[in-house]
Design an enzyme around this catalytic site. Structure first.
Site, PDB file in Angstrom:
ATOM      1  CE  LYS A  79      -4.424  -0.631   2.197  1.00 56.00           C
ATOM      2  NZ  LYS A  79      -5.123  -0.492   3.482  1.00 56.00           N
TER       3      LYS A  79
HETATM    4  C1  E4P Z   1      -8.485   0.218   3.351  1.00 57.26           C
HETATM    5  O1  E4P Z   1      -7.601  -0.365   2.779  1.00 57.26           O
HETATM    6  C2  E4P Z   1      -8.349   0.841   4.683  1.00 57.26           C
HETATM    7  O2  E4P Z   1      -7.589  -0.015   5.487  1.00 57.26           O
HETATM    8  C3  E4P Z   1      -9.663   1.018   5.398  1.00 57.26           C
HETATM    9  O3  E4P Z   1     -10.740   0.631   4.575  1.00 57.26           O
HETATM   10  C4  E4P Z   1      -9.855   2.339   6.050  1.00 57.26           C
HETATM   11  O4  E4P Z   1     -11.096   2.336   6.695  1.00 57.26           O
HETATM   12  P1  E4P Z   1     -11.511   3.430   7.783  1.00 57.26           P
HETATM   13  O5  E4P Z   1     -11.815   4.695   7.078  1.00 57.26           O
HETATM   14  O6  E4P Z   1     -12.734   2.856   8.442  1.00 57.26           O
HETATM   15  O7  E4P Z   1     -10.351   3.556   8.724  1.00 57.26           O
END
Ligand code: E4P
Length: 217
Positions: free
Chosen positions: A84
């Protein structure tokens, strides 16, 4: 639409995989911290041993050279790891370089169609529009997913769209209707997707009626 689990909790991942509907996992530094995990590599490799599909692990440094070097070492943890990288100018440069080397990137923290367009041009394997966080500030998060699907469809980009920051079951329905390739969901939302009160009461009634009759026979 495929379902990924958005968690670093091993028990939740085991359960989702047992149900046979989880084809990947996304983690982020917050999710890992929530589990009290100190060894990120260990937990990601454990997740990879449970799930047969992409597992996203995020870089936690800044600057092109630092991100590149950390991303390259994360990519070596397991063949299924997608790294990521945030949708920033540095992130774009890092993504282009990693993609050229065949490393799968999940361009994360995507909040606009332009960021998603650039992610695809840079060769990201996945892009993650954060639906819930846009909703939180009064913008339509799912409209972003739809725009990205339209743009990618128009030009035949192969970057897969992960509807992320999913907060409730209706987000999953809307993501599927928008044509998202994947929705990454917290375990709680996965449970909410399968549970329905009429299924519970209907099932209880069927079993009670069956047992009553079979006792009489
Ligand atoms: C996605 O890859 C993220 O880890 C995640 O969906 C973020 O979610 P949040 O906005 O609930 O923290």
């Amino acid at each position: 639409m495929r379902i990924f689990l958005d968690t670093a909790n091993i028990e939740q991942i085991r359960q989702g995989v047992k149900w046979g509907i989880v084809s990947g996992v996304t983690t982020n530094p917050t999710l890992v911290a929530q589990e009290g995990v100190k060894d990120y590599q260990f937990v990601v490799q454990e997740i990879c041993s449970i799930v047969d599909g992409p597992v996203s692990a995020e870089v936690v440094v800044e600057g092109v050279e630092n991100m590149l070097s950390q991303a390259r070492s994360i990519a070596e943890w397991h063949p299924n790891v997608a790294v990521k990288i945030p949708a920033t100018p540095d992130g774009l440069e890092v993504t282009s370089k990693l993609a050229r080397d065949g490393i799968k990137v999940n361009m994360t923290l995507c909040f606009s169609a332009n960021q998603a367009l650039l992610a695809a041009l840079a060769g990201a394997a996945f892009v993650s529009p954060f639906v819930g966080r846009l909703d939180d500030i009064g913008q339509d998060g799912m409209a972003l997913v739809k725009s990205i699907m339209d743009i990618y469809g128009e030009y035949g980009f192969e970057t897969e769209v992960i509807a992320a920051s999913i907060r409730h079951p209706l987000h999953c329905v809307a993501a599927a209707q928008a044509g998202a390739d994947i929705a990454t969901v917290p375990f709680k939302v996965l449970e909410q997707m399968i549970k329905h009160p009429l299924t519970e009461t209907g099932n209880a009634r069927f079993l009670a009626d069956w047992h009553r009759v079979s006792r009489q026979g």
